[in-house]
Motif scaffolding. Structure first.
Motif, PDB file in Angstrom:
ATOM      1  N   SER A 168       0.815  -1.222   0.000  1.00  0.00           N
ATOM      2  CA  SER A 168       0.000   0.000   0.000  1.00  0.00           C
ATOM      3  C   SER A 168       0.848   1.271   0.000  1.00  0.00           C
ATOM      4  O   SER A 168       0.561   2.216  -0.753  1.00  0.00           O
ATOM      5  CB  SER A 168      -0.970   0.007   1.182  1.00  0.00           C
ATOM      6  N   ALA A 169       1.891   1.319   0.835  1.00  0.00           N
ATOM      7  CA  ALA A 169       2.740   2.509   0.885  1.00  0.00           C
ATOM      8  C   ALA A 169       3.482   2.698  -0.436  1.00  0.00           C
ATOM      9  O   ALA A 169       3.670   3.834  -0.902  1.00  0.00           O
ATOM     10  CB  ALA A 169       3.732   2.409   2.043  1.00  0.00           C
ATOM     11  N   LYS A 170       3.894   1.608  -1.054  1.00  0.00           N
ATOM     12  CA  LYS A 170       4.596   1.683  -2.339  1.00  0.00           C
ATOM     13  C   LYS A 170       3.651   2.172  -3.432  1.00  0.00           C
ATOM     14  O   LYS A 170       4.058   2.933  -4.315  1.00  0.00           O
ATOM     15  CB  LYS A 170       5.168   0.315  -2.710  1.00  0.00           C
ATOM     16  N   ILE A 171       2.393   1.727  -3.369  1.00  0.00           N
ATOM     17  CA  ILE A 171       1.408   2.177  -4.356  1.00  0.00           C
ATOM     18  C   ILE A 171       1.146   3.669  -4.192  1.00  0.00           C
ATOM     19  O   ILE A 171       1.089   4.424  -5.182  1.00  0.00           O
ATOM     20  CB  ILE A 171       0.101   1.372  -4.212  1.00  0.00           C
ATOM     21  N   ALA A 172       1.008   4.142  -2.950  1.00  0.00           N
ATOM     22  CA  ALA A 172       0.808   5.574  -2.706  1.00  0.00           C
ATOM     23  C   ALA A 172       1.996   6.376  -3.224  1.00  0.00           C
ATOM     24  O   ALA A 172       1.828   7.432  -3.850  1.00  0.00           O
ATOM     25  CB  ALA A 172       0.597   5.825  -1.215  1.00  0.00           C
ATOM     26  N   SER A 173       3.215   5.881  -2.988  1.00  0.00           N
ATOM     27  CA  SER A 173       4.423   6.571  -3.467  1.00  0.00           C
ATOM     28  C   SER A 173       4.453   6.637  -4.986  1.00  0.00           C
ATOM     29  O   SER A 173       4.894   7.629  -5.572  1.00  0.00           O
ATOM     30  CB  SER A 173       5.679   5.854  -2.954  1.00  0.00           C
ATOM     31  N   PHE A 174       3.962   5.586  -5.642  1.00  0.00           N
ATOM     32  CA  PHE A 174       3.920   5.565  -7.100  1.00  0.00           C
ATOM     33  C   PHE A 174       3.045   6.696  -7.632  1.00  0.00           C
ATOM     34  O   PHE A 174       3.455   7.473  -8.501  1.00  0.00           O
ATOM     35  CB  PHE A 174       3.396   4.206  -7.581  1.00  0.00           C
ATOM     36  N   TYR A 175       1.808   6.803  -7.132  1.00  0.00           N
ATOM     37  CA  TYR A 175       0.901   7.855  -7.606  1.00  0.00           C
ATOM     38  C   TYR A 175       1.427   9.240  -7.239  1.00  0.00           C
ATOM     39  O   TYR A 175       1.261  10.202  -7.994  1.00  0.00           O
ATOM     40  CB  TYR A 175      -0.493   7.653  -7.028  1.00  0.00           C
ATOM     41  N   ASP A 176       2.061   9.333  -6.094  1.00  0.00           N
ATOM     42  CA  ASP A 176       2.631  10.608  -5.651  1.00  0.00           C
ATOM     43  C   ASP A 176       3.755  11.048  -6.577  1.00  0.00           C
ATOM     44  O   ASP A 176       3.803  12.195  -7.030  1.00  0.00           O
ATOM     45  CB  ASP A 176       3.136  10.452  -4.214  1.00  0.00           C
ATOM     46  N   ALA A 177       4.657  10.131  -6.873  1.00  0.00           N
ATOM     47  CA  ALA A 177       5.832  10.475  -7.668  1.00  0.00           C
ATOM     48  C   ALA A 177       5.514  10.674  -9.145  1.00  0.00           C
ATOM     49  O   ALA A 177       5.913  11.670  -9.749  1.00  0.00           O
ATOM     50  CB  ALA A 177       6.901   9.395  -7.509  1.00  0.00           C
ATOM     51  N   VAL A 178       4.780   9.736  -9.734  1.00  0.00           N
ATOM     52  CA  VAL A 178       4.554   9.776 -11.176  1.00  0.00           C
ATOM     53  C   VAL A 178       3.483  10.788 -11.557  1.00  0.00           C
ATOM     54  O   VAL A 178       3.614  11.508 -12.552  1.00  0.00           O
ATOM     55  CB  VAL A 178       4.184   8.374 -11.710  1.00  0.00           C
ATOM     56  N   PHE A 179       2.411  10.875 -10.761  1.00  0.00           N
ATOM     57  CA  PHE A 179       1.300  11.755 -11.112  1.00  0.00           C
ATOM     58  C   PHE A 179       1.128  12.931 -10.160  1.00  0.00           C
ATOM     59  O   PHE A 179       0.163  13.685 -10.273  1.00  0.00           O
ATOM     60  CB  PHE A 179      -0.005  10.952 -11.204  1.00  0.00           C
ATOM     61  N   ASP A 180       2.078  13.103  -9.221  1.00  0.00           N
ATOM     62  CA  ASP A 180       1.998  14.210  -8.274  1.00  0.00           C
ATOM     63  C   ASP A 180       0.646  14.200  -7.563  1.00  0.00           C
ATOM     64  O   ASP A 180       0.052  15.241  -7.277  1.00  0.00           O
ATOM     65  CB  ASP A 180       2.206  15.549  -9.001  1.00  0.00           C
ATOM     66  N   ALA A 181       0.130  12.997  -7.324  1.00  0.00           N
ATOM     67  CA  ALA A 181      -1.215  12.848  -6.776  1.00  0.00           C
ATOM     68  C   ALA A 181      -1.260  13.147  -5.284  1.00  0.00           C
ATOM     69  O   ALA A 181      -0.271  13.044  -4.573  1.00  0.00           O
ATOM     70  CB  ALA A 181      -1.720  11.429  -7.025  1.00  0.00           C
ATOM     71  N   THR A 182      -2.448  13.508  -4.831  1.00  0.00           N
ATOM     72  CA  THR A 182      -2.713  13.710  -3.418  1.00  0.00           C
ATOM     73  C   THR A 182      -2.931  12.337  -2.793  1.00  0.00           C
ATOM     74  O   THR A 182      -3.906  11.664  -3.104  1.00  0.00           O
ATOM     75  CB  THR A 182      -3.978  14.572  -3.241  1.00  0.00           C
ATOM     76  N   THR A 183      -2.024  11.902  -1.928  1.00  0.00           N
ATOM     77  CA  THR A 183      -2.086  10.542  -1.374  1.00  0.00           C
ATOM     78  C   THR A 183      -1.869  10.532   0.126  1.00  0.00           C
ATOM     79  O   THR A 183      -1.348  11.480   0.711  1.00  0.00           O
ATOM     80  CB  THR A 183      -1.021   9.629  -2.015  1.00  0.00           C
ATOM     81  N   SER A 184      -2.256   9.431   0.747  1.00  0.00           N
ATOM     82  CA  SER A 184      -2.003   9.198   2.163  1.00  0.00           C
ATOM     83  C   SER A 184      -2.075   7.705   2.409  1.00  0.00           C
ATOM     84  O   SER A 184      -2.607   6.951   1.589  1.00  0.00           O
ATOM     85  CB  SER A 184      -3.025   9.943   3.029  1.00  0.00           C
ATOM     86  N   VAL A 185      -1.536   7.263   3.536  1.00  0.00           N
ATOM     87  CA  VAL A 185      -1.620   5.867   3.948  1.00  0.00           C
ATOM     88  C   VAL A 185      -2.121   5.839   5.383  1.00  0.00           C
ATOM     89  O   VAL A 185      -1.614   6.565   6.234  1.00  0.00           O
ATOM     90  CB  VAL A 185      -0.252   5.152   3.852  1.00  0.00           C
ATOM     91  N   VAL A 186      -3.140   5.013   5.650  1.00  0.00           N
ATOM     92  CA  VAL A 186      -3.728   4.927   6.987  1.00  0.00           C
ATOM     93  C   VAL A 186      -3.855   3.474   7.402  1.00  0.00           C
ATOM     94  O   VAL A 186      -3.748   2.563   6.573  1.00  0.00           O
ATOM     95  CB  VAL A 186      -5.126   5.598   7.043  1.00  0.00           C
ATOM     96  N   GLU A 187      -4.059   3.260   8.707  1.00  0.00           N
ATOM     97  CA  GLU A 187      -4.411   1.950   9.225  1.00  0.00           C
ATOM     98  C   GLU A 187      -5.906   1.939   9.490  1.00  0.00           C
ATOM     99  O   GLU A 187      -6.437   2.843  10.130  1.00  0.00           O
ATOM    100  CB  GLU A 187      -3.643   1.663  10.518  1.00  0.00           C
ATOM    101  N   ASN A 188      -6.608   0.934   8.979  1.00  0.00           N
ATOM    102  CA  ASN A 188      -8.049   0.826   9.153  1.00  0.00           C
ATOM    103  C   ASN A 188      -8.420  -0.632   9.352  1.00  0.00           C
ATOM    104  O   ASN A 188      -8.078  -1.470   8.520  1.00  0.00           O
ATOM    105  CB  ASN A 188      -8.779   1.408   7.937  1.00  0.00           C
TER     106      ASN A 188
END
Length: 385
Positions: free
Chosen positions: A246-266
């Motif tokens: 999950s954290a790697k996926i968030a980093s991908f969207y953040d880096a490649v698409f400059d996306a607004t991302t976060s990682v949480v525990e649920n």
């Protein structure tokens, strides 16, 4: 480099360039709060405190995610006999008049035979005739102004044998925040969570077939026409992903698409949140793409795809292509007529595709999901006048 508007962005950009050199931000954004149906036990939010989600008052737009709209998801379906009942009669989506001709007894064809677009708000479902039904490894969150009509239709359909074939189960339950929702599973195994919620992105609307359009569409207009869709839109798409990704996926969207991302525990699971559209003063975005880590076996990728609009301009779209090209993820799907491998081709068709979500450190794919990335200049952008 596009000018940033928030000082918090600087630290994130420094980290981004350390992880993947030379990626250029598309536009400014910041970490979002969690969607209303998720109650996190821990959050890495750095722009909005999680407690702010409980505040009452107006939800003013204070920022815009660089991923502008999660517009459609496409499913292969064996036939439309039951899918039309499910999406139009039960869920309360509206039939797109552009694909209504594909239901008529004539020689007109829009794009391809038996393609149907049920629309809801700014979003769509693309239903294509295929031998094997495609099933999403997760569920789709739908938004309604009120669930009253949906509940009434479920009761009515449950007692009608022909309609019962369009879904296999339904249940009224509550999410982790205590809010009621209706869980519905269609005949192929796709799951939908239907919730009441405020109107979002009302300036963006897909066209809906009206019952008054009988001259152009005859009995199809009488059978499926409506004033507006009761389903107001796709709130989110949630996908199960492997443990540790999950954290790697968030980093991908953040880096490649400059996306607004976060990682949480649920609920004891790590969840990546990728925001779409406007972000309000509580830090909540209009839509989300959610990746939830699961210890269950993740099914082999089955070719599902979704369409996403990026940025606020053609310049933003072109930068998204450059970043994706630099990441080595540009892909051509032989199933479709658009063949984009270069920036000039992307400029011409105003879209490109990729399907590999990669680990930024190793470059290895960690999740597969075809993305059809579009410019807001694309002819299908629902904000066009």
């Amino acid at each position: 480099m596009i000018e940033t508007r928030h000082w918090e962005r600087n630290a994130r950009l420094i980290f981004k360039y350390v992880v993947v050199a030379f990626f250029v931000p598309i536009a400014s954004s910041f970490s979002p709060a969690t969607p209303t149906h998720i109650s996190p036990s821990f959050s890495c939010l750095n722009a909005v405190e999680a407690s702010s989600s409980n505040k009452q008052g107006p939800h003013d737009v204070i920022d815009q995610s660089t991923l502008t709209l999660l517009e459609h998801i496409q499913f292969d379906v064996p036939d439309h006999e039951h899918t039309l009942d499910f999406y139009l009669k039960l869920l309360g989506c509206g039939l797109d008049p552009r694909t209504a001709v594909n239901l008529m007894d004539n020689e007109k064809i829009f794009v391809e035979e038996e393609l149907i677009w049920p629309n809801c708000g700014a979003s769509q479902f693309h239903l294509v005739k295929g031998k094997t039904a495609q099933v999403l490894p997760g569920h789709i969150g739908l938004r309604y102004k009120s669930l009253k009509g949906l509940k009434e239709r479920l009761v009515a359909m449950d007692s009608t044998e022909s309609y019962k074939k369009c879904f296999t189960s339904c249940k009224i339950t509550k999410d982790s925040t205590g809010k009621e929702f209706i869980k519905i599973q269609d005949r192929y195994g796709n799951i939908f969570h239907c919730r009441e919620g405020p109107e979002k992105g009302t300036e963006l609307r897909q066209p809906i077939l009206s019952s008054s359009q009988t001259e152009a569409f005859g009995d199809i207009a009488i059978k499926y026409g409506m004033k507006e869709s009761e389903c107001r839109g796709i709130d989110y798409i949630e996908l199960n992903c492997p443990i540790g990704t999950s954290a790697k996926i968030a980093s991908f969207y953040d880096a490649v698409f400059d996306a607004t991302t976060s990682v949480v525990e649920n609920s004891g699971q790590s969840v990546a949140l990728v925001a779409f559209g406007a972000v309000d003063n509580n830090g909540r975005a209009s839509q989300y793409l959610i990746f939830r880590e699961s210890s269950s076996e993740i099914p082999e990728y089955n070719g599902l795809h979704m369409a996403v609009y990026v940025g606020q301009s053609q310049r933003d779209f072109e930068q998204a292509f450059r970043n994706a090209e630099m990441a080595g993820i540009i892909w051509v799907n032989p199933r479709f007529s658009d063949k984009v491998e270069t920036l000039d081709e992307a400029r011409s068709l105003l879209q490109f595709r990729f399907k590999d979500i990669v680990d930024l450190k190793s470059g290895e794919p960690i999740f597969y999901l075809e993305h059809e990335i579009r410019s807001v200049e694309h002819e299908s952008w629902p904000g066009k006048k």
